[in-house]
Design an enzyme around this catalytic site. Structure first.
Site, PDB file in Angstrom:
ATOM      1  N   GLU A  51     -34.526  79.336 111.341  1.00 31.89           N
ATOM      2  CA  GLU A  51     -35.740  78.730 111.932  1.00 31.89           C
ATOM      3  C   GLU A  51     -36.960  79.580 111.547  1.00 31.89           C
ATOM      4  OE1 GLU A  51     -36.040  79.596 116.144  1.00 31.89           O
ATOM      5  OE2 GLU A  51     -37.120  77.737 116.558  1.00 31.89           O
ATOM      6  N   ASN A 109     -41.840  72.308 114.850  1.00 35.29           N
ATOM      7  CA  ASN A 109     -40.896  73.337 114.406  1.00 35.29           C
ATOM      8  C   ASN A 109     -39.810  72.576 113.636  1.00 35.29           C
ATOM      9  OD1 ASN A 109     -38.984  75.358 114.187  1.00 35.29           O
ATOM     10  ND2 ASN A 109     -39.355  76.150 116.251  1.00 35.29           N
ATOM     11  N   LYS A 126     -37.665  69.977 115.735  1.00 40.86           N
ATOM     12  CA  LYS A 126     -36.997  70.521 116.938  1.00 40.86           C
ATOM     13  C   LYS A 126     -37.345  69.728 118.201  1.00 40.86           C
ATOM     14  CE  LYS A 126     -36.617  75.068 119.224  1.00 40.86           C
ATOM     15  NZ  LYS A 126     -37.030  76.483 119.026  1.00 40.86           N
ATOM     16  N   GLU A 145     -43.633  78.868 122.435  1.00 42.70           N
ATOM     17  CA  GLU A 145     -43.338  77.684 121.597  1.00 42.70           C
ATOM     18  C   GLU A 145     -43.931  76.417 122.188  1.00 42.70           C
ATOM     19  OE1 GLU A 145     -39.716  76.956 119.382  1.00 42.70           O
ATOM     20  OE2 GLU A 145     -38.932  78.796 120.247  1.00 42.70           O
ATOM     21  N   CYS A 171     -32.402  76.220 116.955  1.00 44.08           N
ATOM     22  CA  CYS A 171     -32.374  77.255 117.989  1.00 44.08           C
ATOM     23  C   CYS A 171     -32.016  76.752 119.389  1.00 44.08           C
ATOM     24  CB  CYS A 171     -33.681  78.028 117.995  1.00 44.08           C
ATOM     25  SG  CYS A 171     -33.511  79.568 118.920  1.00 44.08           S
ATOM     26  N   ASN A 196     -34.401  81.998 116.340  1.00 41.77           N
ATOM     27  CA  ASN A 196     -35.162  83.223 116.647  1.00 41.77           C
ATOM     28  C   ASN A 196     -34.941  83.423 118.131  1.00 41.77           C
ATOM     29  OD1 ASN A 196     -37.555  83.983 114.434  1.00 41.77           O
ATOM     30  ND2 ASN A 196     -36.845  81.876 114.316  1.00 41.77           N
TER      31      ASN A 196
HETATM   32  N1  CDT Z   1     -36.556  79.870 119.103  1.00 37.25           N
HETATM   33  C1  CDT Z   1     -35.937  79.511 120.234  1.00 37.25           C
HETATM   34  O1  CDT Z   1     -35.737  78.329 120.505  1.00 37.25           O
HETATM   35  N2  CDT Z   1     -35.612  80.508 121.053  1.00 37.25           N
HETATM   36  C2  CDT Z   1     -35.058  80.307 122.345  1.00 37.25           C
HETATM   37  C3  CDT Z   1     -35.448  81.418 123.233  1.00 37.25           C
HETATM   38  C4  CDT Z   1     -35.498  81.001 124.605  1.00 37.25           C
HETATM   39  S1  CDT Z   1     -36.201  82.241 125.621  1.00 37.25           S
HETATM   40  C5  CDT Z   1     -37.642  81.525 126.139  1.00 37.25           C
HETATM   41  C6  CDT Z   1     -33.535  80.157 122.340  1.00 37.25           C
HETATM   42  O2  CDT Z   1     -33.046  79.262 123.020  1.00 37.25           O
HETATM   43  O3  CDT Z   1     -32.845  80.983 121.746  1.00 37.25           O
END
Ligand code: CDT
Length: 303
Positions: A51, A109, A126, A145, A171, A196
């Site tokens: 991502e 995204n 996304k 995000e 993600c 990420n």
């Molecule tokens: N990039 C991404 O979607 N990261 C989220 C972090 C969540 S914490 C607010 C994840 O679900 O891994």
């Protein structure tokens, strides 16, 4: 009796370590190409990048829009990314790439699937956007995000590609069983999912739990790819890029928090045993008992 040929596909998860803010687009693309060259050396046919692979993970910071927009790509491939497309085509390798997409005034995204001829054959935006719109002032790092990205409008799709049926998720999507089932209901054989994810107490466990359960319950492979490591600010993103079988086994996993390629030759037919047996959806699913899943959004307690 002639035994039919296995449908083998050599896939690579091209994990990307920290991308510092001052790194130029040229430098970032060079890193991606280095992973591609390594993949070619290992005879990988499909390389999967994570991502937001073309920039630092900017949602951890509160930025003004002019600054944010420089992380977004308005077209693909654009001149800055063309060297990656060109080299992949020369090597005859397909790839998956996550990036921040600006379509008109809409920010998404996004991930794309590119075939061995360099054509974009699939695009996914996304759907499950995590974090907050406003910064949490009690925190050193934010997860903004919801400030920077709109919810994707593509739906979860599966593409006939690379000799099988390929799906994409991004993600946070991997934590939702609905993501996997909607792809599973379209016969997905391999889900590509980049992330990420902040390195917190149970991050590694929840990542494995989500991927392994999603694969097993839908008889699919998954290629999970991290954008990871410690950024210059001290922000740490988890690694553990992994390839998971339709039985829920982790068959390959990264061991660093840097640029690292893992690969595995997957048999796209491996999920058949599960799909024709225990999880034969056609025979054994009971949609009449699952109505609340689509009829309501949140929990309603029985009265
Ligand atoms: N990039 C991404 O979607 N990261 C989220 C972090 C969540 S914490 C607010 C994840 O679900 O891994």
């Amino acid at each position: 009796m002639v035994k039919s040929m296995a449908r083998l596909l050599r896939v690579g998860a091209a994990q990307v370590g920290p991308i510092y803010k001052e790194e130029t687009r040229e430098e970032i693309v060079e890193r991606l190409i280095a992973l591609l060259e390594e993949a070619a050396h290992r005879r990988v046919e499909l390389v999967c990048y994570p991502e937001c692979a073309l920039s630092t993970f900017f949602p951890r910071e509160l930025l003004d829009w002019a600054e944010v927009d420089k992380y977004f790509d308005k077209s693909m491939p654009n001149p800055s990314v063309k060297p990656l497309f060109d080299r992949a085509r020369e090597l005859g390798i397909g790839f998956h790439l996550g990036y921040a997409e600006l379509d008109g005034d809409k920010h998404y995204n996004t991930s794309i699937l590119v075939d061995k001829e360099g054509e974009i054959i699939g695009k996914y935006r996304k759907i499950h956007i995590p974090g907050t719109v406003e910064p949490r002032l009690d925190r050193k790092f934010h997860h903004l995000e919801r400030r920077y990205f709109l919810e994707g409008d593509t739906g979860f799709k599966v593409w006939p590609a690379f000799g099988g049926y390929i799906g994409m998720a991004i993600c946070n999507d991997r934590r939702w069983p609905e993501t996997w089932r909607v792809l599973g209901m379209q016969g997905v054989e391999m889900v590509i999912v980049g992330w990420n994810t902040p390195q917190l107490r149970l991050s590694d466990f929840h990542n494995r739990l989500s991927l392994q359960a999603g694969c097993y319950q839908n008889g699919t492979w998954a290629v999970g790819i991290a954008h990871c490591g410690e950024e210059e600010s001290g922000y740490i993103l988890m690694g553990q890029s992994m390839i998971v079988s339709p039985f829920g086994e982790v068959v390959a996993m990264s061991y660093t928090l840097h640029d690292e390629l893992i690969d595995f030759t997957i048999d796209l037919d491996a999920g058949k045993r599960i799909k024709e047996g225990l999880f034969n959806f056609e025979k054994y699913r009971r949609p009449e008992s699952y109505k609340v899943i689509t009829e309501r959004k949140g929990v309603r307690l029985p009265t």
